[in-house]
Write an enzyme that holds these catalytic residues in place. Structure first.
Site, PDB file in Angstrom:
ATOM      1  N   SER A  80     -18.947 -40.570   7.295  1.00 15.28           N
ATOM      2  CA  SER A  80     -18.217 -41.757   6.823  1.00 15.28           C
ATOM      3  C   SER A  80     -18.292 -42.931   7.803  1.00 15.28           C
ATOM      4  CB  SER A  80     -16.748 -41.425   6.578  1.00 15.28           C
ATOM      5  OG  SER A  80     -16.621 -40.571   5.473  1.00 15.28           O
ATOM      6  N   THR A 100     -13.491 -45.131   7.555  1.00 14.13           N
ATOM      7  CA  THR A 100     -13.848 -46.209   6.624  1.00 14.13           C
ATOM      8  C   THR A 100     -13.076 -47.502   6.895  1.00 14.13           C
ATOM      9  OG1 THR A 100     -14.418 -44.524   4.993  1.00 14.13           O
ATOM     10  CG2 THR A 100     -14.160 -46.787   4.186  1.00 14.13           C
ATOM     11  N   GLU A 152      -9.455 -48.289   0.450  1.00 17.40           N
ATOM     12  CA  GLU A 152     -10.058 -46.964   0.436  1.00 17.40           C
ATOM     13  C   GLU A 152      -9.132 -45.926  -0.191  1.00 17.40           C
ATOM     14  OE1 GLU A 152     -12.292 -43.678   3.272  1.00 17.40           O
ATOM     15  OE2 GLU A 152     -10.374 -44.455   3.911  1.00 17.40           O
ATOM     16  N   ASP A 158     -12.334 -37.558  -0.608  1.00 16.83           N
ATOM     17  CA  ASP A 158     -13.234 -36.881   0.319  1.00 16.83           C
ATOM     18  C   ASP A 158     -12.622 -35.608   0.899  1.00 16.83           C
ATOM     19  OD1 ASP A 158     -15.728 -37.111   2.043  1.00 16.83           O
ATOM     20  OD2 ASP A 158     -14.185 -37.031   3.595  1.00 16.83           O
ATOM     21  N   HIS A 178     -14.088 -31.820   0.539  1.00 24.77           N
ATOM     22  CA  HIS A 178     -14.336 -30.897   1.666  1.00 24.77           C
ATOM     23  C   HIS A 178     -13.649 -29.552   1.402  1.00 24.77           C
ATOM     24  CE1 HIS A 178     -16.527 -33.198   4.662  1.00 24.77           C
ATOM     25  NE2 HIS A 178     -15.704 -34.215   4.557  1.00 24.77           N
ATOM     26  N   ASP A 181     -18.966 -44.010  -0.390  1.00 20.80           N
ATOM     27  CA  ASP A 181     -19.866 -44.087   0.766  1.00 20.80           C
ATOM     28  C   ASP A 181     -20.872 -42.942   0.780  1.00 20.80           C
ATOM     29  OD1 ASP A 181     -17.694 -42.384   1.154  1.00 20.80           O
ATOM     30  OD2 ASP A 181     -17.569 -42.774   3.314  1.00 20.80           O
ATOM     31  N   HIS A 182     -20.577 -41.869   0.040  1.00 17.27           N
ATOM     32  CA  HIS A 182     -21.456 -40.697  -0.067  1.00 17.27           C
ATOM     33  C   HIS A 182     -20.760 -39.739  -1.016  1.00 17.27           C
ATOM     34  CE1 HIS A 182     -18.381 -38.761   2.289  1.00 17.27           C
ATOM     35  NE2 HIS A 182     -18.435 -39.789   3.113  1.00 17.27           N
TER      36      HIS A 182
HETATM   37 ZN   LIG Z   1     -16.844 -40.891   3.655  1.00 15.89          ZN
END
Ligand SMILES: [Zn+2]
Length: 552
Positions: free
Chosen positions: A94, A162, A282, A287, A291, A329-330
């Site tokens: 990130s 971020t 954000e 995220d 995970h 971002d991914h």
């Molecule tokens: Zn990220």
């Protein structure tokens, strides 16, 4: 040198070449846009970028089905794809991913707002010798210097990778002291999120009480939704949790605002500036749920994120002079609707196979932790799992796993149990390297489209706002030692307080003191406000040009 593969067909090749050339000229050291599509010339007084960290495409689809299939607010903005790789890895962390969106430069794992040591991915220009870890300007800094108001919002602690990429510069995302102190002195108008404890003297190695500094700097420091709503200050700092804020599904509305409420309030405050604003929002914990392979946390916070996009889009449509970008971002976790167990049955499974087990969840693993007895007992675990997840068939092994789960880790234990029952697949507990969906909205029906680099996002936002990131980098990050020595000044570092080093410059009768990570210099004992923060990247100091100019 990477072999370039333009689109097929004569006209497309020409368009591609023009696009690649102009992109390469714009991108500088971040140049690599072999595939970047040509974009319209968008002009916007305001830019809002919303980032659902780690949001894979199937997670978005899952949230839509969970809601009954009706369109998400961001659906109408879907307009292209974004490549997410970092300077030296196919799968981004990130910190470099946020840095790419914020500054237009790809970077290295853990690096926030600074260049990488090396660009090794195909097609990237080499980093010039001496430019390793050099700070580079972000869109927020450029907007602020252009007279616009600025804001950052996150549901994580506000100095997480971020939001830090849009407000600080340091080659270690784990150095919360360095990142948060820069945020305090960055001249941002609205800061909303978690992380209150990291601004206290008790938690900080530098021993500074930054909550007191925030109030001294004129911010209205608010700590709950009532205070947030009541504030009419133009400078607003909200700290709604000691570390991260809750998942939306677990949130107590008396204690914490939603992401949409924070976004709406920030827009209200920032829009008072006639010269416009830049805002970064954000949805941090999409995220974290990925995970943990937790579909409930993903649905919870994709929906919370989408509500925030809805606020931004509604404002932009009414305002007519605002660009809105939503982009992760991914991706993360490799989430899929369908798993190994549906290999032979996938096309006959009813929607309920995937959604019914999810609809039974009332809290995420994080929220359910407080519902479990202390110490945890097998009977209590079975009771809680039946009540909050409708799961009545827990195996002994599953009960045992819940009983032994560490504090704060239950999403990673319960999430996979729900996934198995809902046939939600996962390929990883980490980030993944695929392209992500770009959502965009701009005045006059314009959109960003085609396949973009993550670095293009920064350049497009800067271009829309009419600011020049490279010029701002030159203005804000002058290598200090060389600049002062060229003036015949003496440069030393005062390390007497090791956690608060000060660059000390003397020339003739003048003494200039520059404390690290602050935007305040001391010239012969007098405080002087600088255009930006004093940055140290672990190796050398970088200063805004106006600090250099303080000495003759
Ligand atoms: Zn990220």
């Amino acid at each position: 040198m990477q072999k370039l593969e333009p689109a097929r067909g004569k006209n497309k090749t020409t368009a591609w070449m023009a696009g690649a050339l102009s992109a390469a000229m714009l991108l500088g050291t971040g140049a690599q846009s072999a595939v970047a599509a040509e974009q319209p010339d968008i002009e916007a007084q305001n830019v809002i970028i919303l980032i659902p960290d780690g949001m894979g495409m199937d997670g978005t689809t899952l949230a839509r089905w969970y809601n009954g299939g009706e369109a998400l607010a961001m659906d109408e903005m879907a307009s292209g794809l974004v490549r997410t790789y970092s300077a030296d890895a196919a799968i981004a962390d990130s910190a470099p991913a946020g840095t790419a969106f914020a500054t237009g430069h790809k970077s290295h794992t853990g690096y926030v707002g600074v260049l990488p040591d090396k660009n090794t991915m195909p097609g990237l220009e080499a980093i010039a010798s001496g430019d390793e870890k050099k700070p580079v300007a972000n869109v927020l800094e450029a907007a602020r210097l252009a007279g616009k108001s600025t804001g950052i919002i996150a549901t994580s602690e506000i100095m997480h990778a971020t939001p830090a990429a849009f407000s600080a510069h340091y080659p270690d995302r784990g150095n919360y002291d360095a990142l948060s102190e820069q945020q305090v002195y960055a001249g941002i108008d609205v800061v909303l999120g978690g992380g209150a404890k990291y601004f206290t003297a008790k938690e900080r190695e530098d021993g500074e009480d930054l909550q007191a500094v925030i109030e001294d700097l004129g911010y209205d420091l608010v700590k709950n939704p009532a205070e947030l709503n009541a504030s009419d200050s133009d400078k607003l700092w909200g700290m709604f949790a000691d570390s991260a804020m809750s998942y939306e599904m677990d949130r107590n509305p008396e204690e914490q605002p939603s992401l949409a409420e924070m976004t709406s309030k920030a827009i209200d405050v920032l829009d008072r500036n006639e010269d416009g604003f830049f805002l970064m929002v954000e949805g941090s914990k999409v995220d974290w749920a990925a995970h943990a392979n937790d579909p409930i946390g993903i649905i919870s916070d994709v929906n919370a994120f989408d509500d925030a996009v809805g606020e931004a889009l509604e404002f932009a449509k009414a305002d007519g002079n605002t660009m809105v970008i939503a982009v992760t971002d991914h991706a993360n976790g490799g989430i899929s609707i369908g798993d190994r167990a549906t290999t032979g049955t996938y096309d006959t499974e009813p929607l309920e196979t995937f959604i019914a087990p999810l609809l039974k969840a009332k809290l995420t693993g994080e929220g359910v932790e407080a519902k479990l007895a202390t110490p945890r007992t097998n009977n209590n675990i079975k009771q809680v799992m039946a009540e909050y997840y409708g799961i009545a068939d827990l195996t002994n092994k599953e009960v045992e796993a819940i009983r032994r789960a560490d504090a704060g880790r239950l999403n990673g234990v319960i999430g996979p149990m729900i996934s198995e029952r809902a046939h939600i697949g996962w390929t990883s507990g980490g980030h993944t390297g695929g392209d992500v969906v770009l959502y965009s909205y701009a005045p006059n029906g314009q959109k960003l489209s085609g396949l973009l680099e993550n670095t293009d996002i920064a350049r497009e936002m800067a271009s829309a706002l009419g600011v020049d990131l490279d010029a701002v980098t030159k203005q804000l990050f002058v290598p200090a030692e060389a600049a002062f020595e060229a003036k015949g000044a003496q440069v030393t570092t005062d390390d007497s307080d090791a956690a608060n080093p000060v660059l000390v410059v003397t020339k003739g009768n003048n003494t200039l003191r520059l404390p690290v990570f602050k935007s305040v210099a001391e010239l012969n004992g007098q405080s002087v406000q600088l255009d930006g923060n004093v940055i140290h990247n672990g190796q050398q100091f970088f200063l805004p040009q106006d600090a250099i100019d303080l000495l003759p």
